[in-house]
Write a protein that holds these residues in place. Structure first.
Motif, short mmCIF file in Angstrom:
data_model
loop_
_atom_site.label_atom_id
_atom_site.label_comp_id
_atom_site.label_asym_id
_atom_site.label_seq_id
_atom_site.Cartn_x
_atom_site.Cartn_y
_atom_site.Cartn_z
N GLN A 1 -3.60 -9.95 -8.86
CA GLN A 1 -3.67 -10.42 -10.28
C GLN A 1 -4.95 -10.40 -10.57
OE1 GLN A 1 -1.11 -12.13 -12.25
NE2 GLN A 1 -2.83 -12.08 -13.61
N SER A 2 -5.78 -10.91 -10.02
CA SER A 2 -7.46 -11.00 -10.47
C SER A 2 -7.89 -9.56 -10.78
CB SER A 2 -8.27 -11.78 -9.42
OG SER A 2 -7.76 -12.99 -8.93
N VAL A 3 -7.53 -8.71 -10.12
CA VAL A 3 -8.01 -7.23 -10.48
C VAL A 3 -7.62 -6.71 -11.66
CG1 VAL A 3 -7.74 -4.74 -9.58
CG2 VAL A 3 -8.69 -6.21 -8.04
N ALA A 4 -5.91 -6.88 -11.59
CA ALA A 4 -5.55 -6.58 -12.92
C ALA A 4 -6.00 -7.30 -14.24
CB ALA A 4 -4.06 -6.84 -12.85
N GLN A 5 -6.36 -8.47 -13.95
CA GLN A 5 -6.70 -9.32 -15.16
C GLN A 5 -8.20 -8.64 -15.50
OE1 GLN A 5 -5.11 -11.91 -16.65
NE2 GLN A 5 -6.82 -11.74 -18.22
N ALA A 6 -9.00 -8.47 -14.55
CA ALA A 6 -10.81 -8.05 -14.86
C ALA A 6 -10.48 -6.69 -15.29
CB ALA A 6 -11.39 -8.31 -13.61
N ALA A 7 -9.60 -5.92 -14.75
CA ALA A 7 -9.68 -4.47 -15.11
C ALA A 7 -8.98 -3.93 -16.22
CB ALA A 7 -9.35 -3.69 -14.02
N GLY A 8 -7.92 -5.06 -16.78
CA GLY A 8 -7.43 -4.48 -17.96
C GLY A 8 -6.31 -3.86 -17.80
N ILE A 9 -5.65 -3.84 -16.41
CA ILE A 9 -4.36 -3.22 -16.01
C ILE A 9 -3.14 -3.64 -15.78
CG2 ILE A 9 -3.57 -1.77 -13.79
CD1 ILE A 9 -6.61 -1.64 -12.90
N THR A 10 -2.08 -3.16 -16.43
CA THR A 10 -0.86 -3.81 -16.51
C THR A 10 -0.27 -2.78 -15.04
OG1 THR A 10 -0.29 -3.43 -18.73
CG2 THR A 10 1.69 -3.40 -17.34
N LEU A 11 0.10 -3.95 -14.01
CA LEU A 11 0.39 -3.45 -12.78
C LEU A 11 1.57 -3.94 -12.24
CD1 LEU A 11 -0.74 -2.35 -10.03
CD2 LEU A 11 -1.85 -4.53 -9.85
N HIS A 12 2.34 -3.15 -11.69
CA HIS A 12 3.82 -3.46 -11.09
C HIS A 12 3.86 -3.11 -9.58
CE1 HIS A 12 6.00 -4.26 -14.73
NE2 HIS A 12 5.01 -3.81 -15.35
N VAL A 13 4.10 -4.14 -8.80
CA VAL A 13 4.16 -3.98 -7.24
C VAL A 13 5.44 -4.25 -6.84
CG1 VAL A 13 3.02 -4.69 -5.13
CG2 VAL A 13 1.34 -4.38 -7.08
N GLU A 14 6.08 -3.41 -6.07
CA GLU A 14 7.24 -3.93 -5.70
C GLU A 14 7.43 -3.48 -4.00
OE1 GLU A 14 11.95 -3.12 -6.85
OE2 GLU A 14 10.49 -2.09 -7.59
N LEU A 15 7.79 -4.37 -3.37
CA LEU A 15 8.18 -3.94 -2.01
C LEU A 15 9.78 -3.63 -1.86
CD1 LEU A 15 7.82 -3.83 1.31
CD2 LEU A 15 8.26 -6.27 1.31
N LEU A 16 9.79 -2.37 -1.57
CA LEU A 16 11.45 -2.03 -1.54
C LEU A 16 12.22 -2.38 -0.45
CD1 LEU A 16 11.10 1.34 -3.21
CD2 LEU A 16 11.66 -0.52 -4.18
N TYR A 17 11.28 -2.37 0.84
CA TYR A 17 11.86 -2.58 2.09
C TYR A 17 10.85 -2.75 3.00
CZ TYR A 17 13.13 2.19 2.35
OH TYR A 17 13.04 3.56 2.52
N GLY A 18 10.86 -3.64 4.13
CA GLY A 18 9.78 -3.48 5.13
C GLY A 18 9.91 -4.63 6.07
N GLN A 19 9.40 -4.99 7.03
CA GLN A 19 9.58 -6.08 8.06
C GLN A 19 8.00 -6.63 8.49
OE1 GLN A 19 12.43 -5.08 11.13
NE2 GLN A 19 14.07 -6.03 10.20
N ASN A 20 7.19 -5.43 8.92
CA ASN A 20 6.11 -5.77 9.49
C ASN A 20 5.17 -6.35 8.51
OD1 ASN A 20 3.23 -4.68 10.45
ND2 ASN A 20 4.17 -5.00 12.40
N ASN A 21 4.38 -7.37 8.58
CA ASN A 21 3.76 -7.82 7.50
C ASN A 21 2.35 -7.10 7.43
OD1 ASN A 21 4.54 -10.82 6.38
ND2 ASN A 21 5.07 -10.31 8.37
N HIS A 22 1.91 -6.61 8.53
CA HIS A 22 0.73 -5.72 8.11
C HIS A 22 1.14 -4.28 7.48
CE1 HIS A 22 -3.21 -3.86 10.52
NE2 HIS A 22 -2.96 -2.96 9.57
N HIS A 23 2.10 -3.75 7.89
CA HIS A 23 2.81 -2.42 7.19
C HIS A 23 2.90 -2.71 5.75
CE1 HIS A 23 4.23 -0.96 11.41
NE2 HIS A 23 2.90 -0.88 11.20
N ILE A 24 3.54 -4.00 5.37
CA ILE A 24 3.99 -4.32 4.18
C ILE A 24 2.59 -4.46 3.05
CG2 ILE A 24 4.62 -6.39 2.69
CD1 ILE A 24 6.70 -6.76 4.65
N CYS A 25 1.40 -4.92 3.89
CA CYS A 25 0.28 -5.32 2.80
C CYS A 25 -0.61 -3.86 2.64
CB CYS A 25 -0.52 -6.14 3.60
SG CYS A 25 -2.19 -6.46 2.82
#
Length: 197
Positions: A139-163
Motif C-alpha cells: 500500500q505504501s509503495v503504491a501510494q508513494a510511487a503513484g501506482i495502481t497495483l493489483h495483487v492476488e494469491l490464486l492459491y498456495g499454502q506455504n507462507n514463505h512461498h506466498i510472500c
C-alpha cells in the motif's frame, strides 16, 4: 540513466534509498528486518532495478515504522526515477509460481495510487517480520510511487512461498512497466498527455 535518490529522516526512521531503473538487479539492502531485506532483494533481482536501501528504524518499538517508511521512500525514489514517465510501457503484469503457490500481479504506473489486495497469510510472522505489515508495505509503495497495483494469491499454502511469489510477481510486472517502449517515440503513454490526476 533513470535514477532516484531519497533521504528521509523522521523521529522514527532514517532512510537512504537509491534506485536505477536501467540497472541489472544489483542490490544492497539493510532494513534491520531480515525477511524484509530478503523480499526487497528479490524485488531488485527480478525487476532488474538496482536498489540500495539503508534503514535505521525504531525497531525497539515495533516493525511498523521501518516497514512503512522504507516502502514510502522506495516509492518516492521510483517516482523520481520515472520523471514524467515519457516512453515507458506503463502497464505490467506477471503470474508468479513458487512450488505449490501461484500469485498474480498487475499494475499501471498511472499516477493514481491504489492497491487491490486479495492475499493473506496463515501465520503471524515470517522470520521476525509481522505478516500483517506485508499488505501495508505494498500500500505504501503504491501510494508513494503513484501506482495502481493489483495483487492476488490464486492459491498456495506455504507462507514463505506466498510472500516470495507476490514480491517476484511485483518485480516482474515493474520490470515490464518501466521499460522504454521504442514504438512510443518518447511520448507519455496517455491520451491526456500526462500521467496522474
Amino acid at each position: 540513466m533513470r535514477t532516484g535518490r531519497i533521504e528521509r529522516k523522521t523521529a522514527e526512521t532514517a532512510i537512504e534509498i537509491e534506485v536505477n531503473l536501467d540497472g541489472s538487479g544489483i542490490y544492497t539492502v539493510a532494513t534491520g528486518i531480515g525477511f524484509l531485506d530478503h523480499m526487497v532483494e528479490q524485488f531488485a533481482k527480478h525487476s532488474l532495478i538496482d536498489v540500495t536501501m539503508k534503514v535505521d528504524g525504531d525497531l525497539h518499538v515495533d516493525q511498523h515504522h521501518t516497514t512503512e517508511d522504507s516502502a514510502i521512500a522506495l516509492g518516492q525514489a521510483l517516482a523520481q526515477a520515472l520523471g514524467d514517465k515519457a516512453g515507458i510501457a506503463r502497464y505490467g503484469h506477471a503470474y508468479s509460481p513458487m512450488d505449490e503457490t501461484l500469485a498474480r500481479v498487475a499494475l499501471d504506473i498511472s499516477g493514481r495510487p491504489f492497491l487491490a489486495w486479495r492475499a493473506g497469510f496463515s501465520q503471524p510472522r515470517l522470520g521476525e517480520w509481522d505478516t500483517e505489515l506485508i499488505e501495508h508495505w505494498f500500500q505504501s509503495v503504491a501510494q508513494a510511487a503513484g501506482i495502481t497495483l493489483h495483487v492476488e494469491l490464486l492459491y498456495g499454502q506455504n507462507n514463505h512461498h506466498i510472500c516470495e511469489a507476490i514480491y517476484k510477481g511485483f518485480a516482474r510486472a515493474m520490470r515490464t512497466a518501466v521499460e522504454i517502449d521504442p514504438r512510443k517515440g518518447g511520448a507519455v503513454p496517455s491520451t491526456k498527455g500526462i500521467l496522474g490526476g
